[in-house]
Design an enzyme around this catalytic site. Structure first.
Site, PDB file in Angstrom:
ATOM      1  N   ALA A  14      47.254  37.275  47.583  1.00  0.00           N
ATOM      2  CA  ALA A  14      48.095  36.153  47.995  1.00  0.00           C
ATOM      3  C   ALA A  14      49.465  36.196  47.349  1.00  0.00           C
ATOM      4  CB  ALA A  14      47.402  34.832  47.662  1.00  0.00           C
ATOM      5  N   GLU A  34      52.440  38.518  36.572  1.00  0.00           N
ATOM      6  CA  GLU A  34      51.160  39.227  36.700  1.00  0.00           C
ATOM      7  C   GLU A  34      50.617  39.538  35.307  1.00  0.00           C
ATOM      8  OE1 GLU A  34      47.834  41.162  37.169  1.00  0.00           O
ATOM      9  OE2 GLU A  34      48.809  40.080  38.813  1.00  0.00           O
ATOM     10  N   ALA A  35      49.365  39.150  35.064  1.00  0.00           N
ATOM     11  CA  ALA A  35      48.759  39.354  33.752  1.00  0.00           C
ATOM     12  C   ALA A  35      48.513  40.829  33.457  1.00  0.00           C
ATOM     13  CB  ALA A  35      47.454  38.573  33.650  1.00  0.00           C
ATOM     14  N   HIS A 475      33.386  38.726  46.662  1.00  0.00           N
ATOM     15  CA  HIS A 475      34.143  37.979  47.671  1.00  0.00           C
ATOM     16  C   HIS A 475      34.147  36.492  47.331  1.00  0.00           C
ATOM     17  CE1 HIS A 475      32.376  41.367  50.373  1.00  0.00           C
ATOM     18  NE2 HIS A 475      33.504  41.767  49.823  1.00  0.00           N
TER      19      HIS A 475
END
Length: 536
Positions: A14, A34-35, A475
């Site tokens: 996403a 972003e980690a 998922h």
């Protein structure tokens, strides 16, 4: 610079789409946090290498579940922690679901999330190998290809399933019928296409987009009681506060997004009090409604030298197969986890297919079919593996924080097969797989069933086996689910209830499963959400 119009936390399926779409307006500034680190590694591009990537903490973060099932199984669920998120480490299956999934989402009180809206997004996103049609897109940023390499074992399995009314099709996403096809994947010419490849990297040249790696978001920042003004993040070990003039967007995954809300005081009062977090906004469903697929597998031994095992078992053959791949971008290494994907009814009375299966002409060493963190080994004899699961499970688990720090572990309770409906389906799945495997011409190739073996047969055995030796689909959805109720975490515009300036845009907002994998619906959801955010 620490002030931006939009802050996006998370560069996964996403977040990459949001960064691309929002930064397309040169008048706005966008920060993407972003980690994880870089996705620039040769293995990330090689489809079959996903089996190694998911055990590599350079690219993943492992989440341990709480013990579940009759024997107290603890699973280690890997999620991508790198640019592209899990789209950089997954099996690359591109499975969209079908009209009833989305129309049910809209009918449940979420306007604007119906099939027509999602289909338009898919057609905009896709660059499909089969070309454009009423249900496919071409020329979009995300390359979609079908494994065109026909294979002897796969062809036999397709022929066997056809005898059970499962139709062979070229495009798995072209209908909601019982069907089987060579896998549709986010692959271009034998190489992975992640969300970072398709959406983020083309946008990174824009001066109004800033991408920071190794930036772990710890808490949200507030102006007063209700207005979210940005985030506090640890960037390469240093605490930094970033301010969002317009909105803060959480795209940190089904696990991290609810925990970020909880660490910031948004959640169930009892949960927050139990770990010493002061309540800011009561939102009782944060971290609840976790949905996950629970697969059950069938592994068979094949005769002769059928399938892929002999091409990948020894180091010598791995080298030979790898060399051929480097030259031709073809062969088993050019395909993700499995060669075939299919949908079937667990029972003739079911209105539409309720089970998905994957099949590959390779098998693992004895005892490695579970997803409890075991490294996968290729068997030293020919084999094939089938895995199937209920695509729309009704059992609900939870994800919560264990403390106020982002370094403290998640508390994950999968609560698998807790509903009677899910138990009924799983009791029917293995018998159906056995039907397919015992039908010629595939049956003529089979020497014996290796796992689970004939000892696992009765109804109670099947539920127990699925819990103790089954597979999780990776998922997960639902922990910040959208809905019309005041208790739903986000509204139909994905705005977090009880605060201003904050949305969640990732798989956690989906209140129910789309029939199949989650990567494609998540990218489409972000594509739709970006338009709403930009015009708000």
């Amino acid at each position: 610079m620490t002030e931006f119009d939009y802050i996006i936390a998370g560069a996964g399926a996403a977040g990459c789409v949001l960064a691309n779409r929002l930064s397309a307006d040169p008048k706005v500034s966008v920060l993407l946090l972003e980690a994880g680190g870089s996705d620039r590694h040769p293995w990330v591009k090689v489809p079959k290498a996903f089996a190694f990537l998911i055990h590599n903490d350079r690219f993943t973060k492992a989440y341990d579940t709480r013990p579940f099932g009759p024997t107290g199984v603890v699973e280690h669920w890997a999620r991508g922690r790198t640019l592209g998120g899990s789209t950089s480490i997954n099996g690359m299956i591109y499975n969209r679901g079908w009209q009833p999934d989305y129309d049910a989402l809209a009918a449940a009180g979420n306007p604007g999330w119906d099939w027509a809206t999602f289909l338009a997004a898919y057609r905009s996103i896709e660059d499909h190998q089969l070309g454009a049609s009423d249900i496919r897109g071409a020329g979009g940023p995300l390359r979609i290809e079908i494994a065109q390499q026909t294979e002897q074992v796969c062809e036999a399995f397709i022929a066997s399933t056809e005898k059970h009314g499962i139709a062979r099709t070229e495009d798995l996403n072209s209908s909601d019928a019982e069907r089987i096809a060579y896998v549709t994947s986010t692959i271009r010419h034998g190489m992975r296409v992640s969300a970072a490849d398709a959406f983020l990297r083309p946008a990174m040249a824009r001066k109004n987009l800033t991408v920071l790696r190794h930036a772990q978001v710890g808490q949200l920042l507030f102006d007063g009681a209700r207005r979210v003004t940005g985030v506090r993040a640890k960037v390469k070990g240093v605490q930094v506060e970033f301010t969002a003039r317009r909105e803060t967007l959480l795209a940190t995954s089904t696990f991290e997004s609810p925990m970020l809300l909880e660490r910031s005081g948004i959640g169930d009062p009892a949960v927050l009090a139990s770990v010493g977090i002061q309540l800011r906004v009561e939102s009782p469903n944060v971290g609840s409604n976790l949905r996950e697929h629970r697969g059950i597998g069938l592994q068979v031994r094949l005769r002769d030298r059928l399938g892929y095992n002999h091409l990948m078992h020894s180091r010598l053959m791995q080298g030979v197969t790898g060399a051929k791949y480097l030259v031709t971008r073809s062969g088993p290494i050019s395909i993700g986890g499995y060669d075939l994907t299919g949908f079937f009814r667990s029972d003739p009375t079911v209105a539409r297919p309720d089970c998905m299966m994957v099949m590959g002409p390779q098998s693992t060493g004895t005892g490695s079919m579970t997803s409890a963190g075991n490294k996968i080994s290729v068997a030293d004899h020919p084999g094939a593996m089938l895995i199937a699961y209920n695509v729309r499970p009704s059992s609900r688990g939870t994800v919560h924080v264990s403390g106020p720090s982002p370094d403290e572990p998640a508390l994950i309770d999968p609560n698998f097969l807790s509903s009677q409906e899910d138990q009924d389906v799983v009791r029917r799945v293995l018998p159906r797989l056995r039907e397919f495997a015992s039908t010629d011409p595939f049956a003529d190739m089979v020497v014996a069933e290796e796992e689970p073996g004939p000892a696992v047969d009765g109804s109670s055995d099947l539920v127990r086996y699925a819990l103790t030796s089954g597979r999780s689909g990776y998922h997960t959805i639902g922990t910040c689910a959208m809905g019309p109720s005041d208790d739903d975490v986000v509204d139909a515009d994905l705005r977090v209830r009880g605060v201003d300036g904050l949305r969640v845009v990732d798989a956690s907002v989906m209140p129910q499963m789309i029939s199949g994998n989650s990567a494609a619906p998540t990218m489409a959801l972000a594509w739709i959400a970006a338009e709403r955010i930009a015009t708000a």
